[in-house]
Design an enzyme around this catalytic site. Structure first.
Site: not given
Length: 342
Positions: A134, A159
């Protein structure tokens, strides 16, 4: 399908997810046999995930096993029975803000789950493991555009930390066991069949229903919005191009994007940041209505801007994302109206 090393069998995790659904369709279109794994977690509407899966199940070459990737034995059994040549690992617990509320879900799916995949690749050798990372790994980095060759060691959400951990875990398995691994840093993926927790989906739903939208730090926010078809194309091209060890790797000056092992990282982004106010205007135009804005401060874990350097991706596969936000959002809104009968 442009690829260096032909492959016929792909095990794909997160097949009922947004990106997984689109990639699976592309692979099936190319005649590749795909085993999809997914546990249809209720993080967002499982009915949408089931609707995606329902479109895949009738297709020739596709099979599906409902599997939690954190279940090591189930993952091992799937690998042993299917014997994939390529693994595309897209299953994960997504979302920056949700990681503030339920951090253990990220440890289970993103850490334990990824370890299951790595161990399965170790005991059932594959030609290539491609996995989703990501843009959030860049965290507090201020230098833009974000480059894979810069450090990414200051995440600002759990995350992001789990995604950066995945990259480090992959490197260790590439080094120890010679598994070719490629990590893909996605930049704000959007498009038809997208995720309801994402801003473009929430904005569209609220605008069409005449409800206010929550706008966080509008003046200072920009994102490198990347259309899902471009993400799909990059994944499919890279799947057949496993990395080799970098012959020029210098351990005295290590390059974060490469290694003396068969390991590589790539950004996949539209390399065109869009300010949040312009993005909202594009959604308004596609919906044919003005938004009612509720202005709120930036949220913990948010970063002000994302901007991808994709020169390495272009050099490797001759492709970089280029779908204008106006075209992509119009296609999403058309899909939304059709799917939800608005």
């Amino acid at each position: 399908m442009d690829r260096d090393r032909p492959f016929e069998r792909v095990l794909l995790t997160g097949a009922a997810g947004f990106v997984g659904f689109h990639v699976t369709q592309a692979l099936l279109d190319a005649g590749v046999t795909v085993l999809g794994l997914d546990n249809l977690t209720p993080y967002y509407d499982p009915a949408l995930k089931q609707a995606r899966l329902d479109r895949l199940l009738p297709r020739n070459g596709f099979s599906f096993e409902p599997t939690d990737i954190a279940d090591y034995d189930a993952v091992q059994a799937a690998f042993a029975g299917f014997r994939p040549q390529v693994v595309i690992h897209l299953a994960a617990q997504a979302g920056v803000r949700y990681s503030l509320e339920n951090p253990r879900a990220y440890a289970s799916a993103n850490l334990d789950g990824f370890l299951s995949i790595l161990e399965a690749c170790r005991h059932n050798p594959v030609d290539h493991l491609v996995y989703a990372s990501s843009s959030s790994v860049y965290g507090a980095n201020a230098k833009v555009p974000f480059s894979e060759h810069d450090g990414a060691d200051h995440p600002v959400s759990l995350y992001a930390a789990t995604k950066r951990a995945n990259e480090l875990m992959a490197h260790s398995y590439s080094h120890l066991y010679g598994i070719p691994t490629t990590g893909l840093r996605f930049f704000t993926v959007y498009g038809p069949w997208g995720r309801p927790d994402m801003a473009y989906f929430k904005f569209t739903k609220a605008i069409l229903e005449g409800r206010p939208i929550d706008v966080y730090a509008e003046a200072g926010m920009s994102r490198d919005f990347t259309y899902v078809d471009d993400i799909r194309e990059a994944i499919v091209r890279l799947a057949g191009r496993p990395p080799a060890p970098d012959p020029d790797f210098d351990p005295a000056r290590p390059d974060p994007a490469t290694a003396a092992a068969p390991f590589r990282l790539y950004n996949i982004g539209n390399h065109t940041p869009v300010r949040l106010d312009r993005f909202i205007a594009v959604v308004e135009a596609a919906c044919g209505r003005k938004a009612i804005k509720r202005h709120l401060p930036a949220q913990p874990g948010d970063v002000p801007a994302t901007y991808a350097d994709v020169s390495d991706l272009a050099a490797r596969v001759g492709f970089s994302p280029d779908t204008p936000i106006e075209h992509g959002i119009a296609r999403f809104v058309d899909w939304y109206r059709s799917f939800y009968k608005v």
